[in-house]
Write a protein that holds these residues in place. Sequence first.
Motif, PDB file in Angstrom:
ATOM      1  N   ALA A 217       0.833  -1.051   0.075  1.00  0.00           N
ATOM      2  CA  ALA A 217       0.164   0.202  -0.151  1.00  0.00           C
ATOM      3  C   ALA A 217       0.819   1.456   0.035  1.00  0.00           C
ATOM      4  CB  ALA A 217      -1.011   0.075   1.340  1.00  0.00           C
ATOM      5  N   SER A 218       0.685   2.133  -0.873  1.00  0.00           N
ATOM      6  CA  SER A 218       1.425   3.361  -1.166  1.00  0.00           C
ATOM      7  C   SER A 218       0.529   4.566  -1.440  1.00  0.00           C
ATOM      8  CB  SER A 218       2.577   3.061  -2.212  1.00  0.00           C
ATOM      9  OG  SER A 218       3.298   2.019  -1.689  1.00  0.00           O
ATOM     10  N   ALA A 219       0.990   5.840  -0.956  1.00  0.00           N
ATOM     11  CA  ALA A 219       0.266   6.894  -1.363  1.00  0.00           C
ATOM     12  C   ALA A 219       1.095   8.216  -1.169  1.00  0.00           C
ATOM     13  CB  ALA A 219      -0.862   7.194  -0.169  1.00  0.00           C
ATOM     14  N   VAL A 220       0.804   9.239  -2.108  1.00  0.00           N
ATOM     15  CA  VAL A 220       1.315  10.542  -2.087  1.00  0.00           C
ATOM     16  C   VAL A 220       0.004  11.513  -1.567  1.00  0.00           C
ATOM     17  CG1 VAL A 220       2.268  12.375  -3.516  1.00  0.00           C
ATOM     18  CG2 VAL A 220       3.173  10.076  -3.452  1.00  0.00           C
ATOM     19  N   VAL A 221       0.276  12.270  -0.636  1.00  0.00           N
ATOM     20  CA  VAL A 221      -1.011  13.411  -0.531  1.00  0.00           C
ATOM     21  C   VAL A 221      -0.389  14.815  -0.662  1.00  0.00           C
ATOM     22  CG1 VAL A 221      -2.380  14.296   0.943  1.00  0.00           C
ATOM     23  CG2 VAL A 221      -1.997  11.853   0.947  1.00  0.00           C
ATOM     24  N   ILE A 222      -0.735  15.560  -1.859  1.00  0.00           N
ATOM     25  CA  ILE A 222      -0.211  16.963  -1.930  1.00  0.00           C
ATOM     26  C   ILE A 222      -1.536  17.679  -1.318  1.00  0.00           C
ATOM     27  CG2 ILE A 222       0.208  18.259  -3.822  1.00  0.00           C
ATOM     28  CD1 ILE A 222       1.013  16.104  -5.429  1.00  0.00           C
TER      29      ILE A 222
END
Length: 245
Positions: A217-222
């Motif tokens: 599980a991977s995420a980038v939040v901008i």
Amino acid sequence: MQHDLDIRWDTASERNLRAVNADAVATRRDPATGKLVFAVADGIGDTSRSAEAARKAVAAAVATPVEQGAIQAMLAAQQALLFDEHDCVLVVAMPFTDRVSSGYRIAWVGDCRAYLWDDQTLHQLTSDQTVAAYLRSQLRPTTPRMEHIVTNTVRTTSTDQIGWTQVRTNGSGLLLATDGVHKVVPAIAMHRELTTAARPAQALIDAATALGGRDNASAVVIDWSAARREPPPVPRQGAAPLVHQ
């Protein structure tokens, strides 16, 4: 959370119950323009070679000069895997500002997703390139397994098969995520973590784990709006991509 002038962002990636973490996340600030590039990849398979393919793809994508655009970043990732036997799916995002407004340029293959979000809404920008999505478009029945079979990958794609969109916003945030997040965490829970957590990317990963997620599980939040509420930090020098497996 990390900062770059008017943008704040958070990244996270976890192996969970897989043998290896075949996801990869990368961020880079273009030294010529100061603009940022973000990429999230999901290696196909559960091996170290799958993980290497994902790392190569995100590193090549974020190394692409911003003025060349998100589709070219995807093609650069493809070139990086040209002689590789392993593959991945990928989403790339390039935030931009101009005289009119701000927004994002996004390219993707496979089932990595991008979502636009603010305090009120969460809106999916990408469309999955999977067998299930194709059959639904034909009004045909699907099975749960079809949700995980992709119809387009970094190595096999062509320019006309790459998903692409450009959105103009009033400072809305952006979420990039692998299916270990978006196929496990309901949209309402994703929105809650995006708008309340101090480290929203990590909170999304933790939510996926708590809900029984087994996949990487991977995420980038901008988040532009949060950055506007804080004094801008002094930007750090250097242009090497930050790649997290």
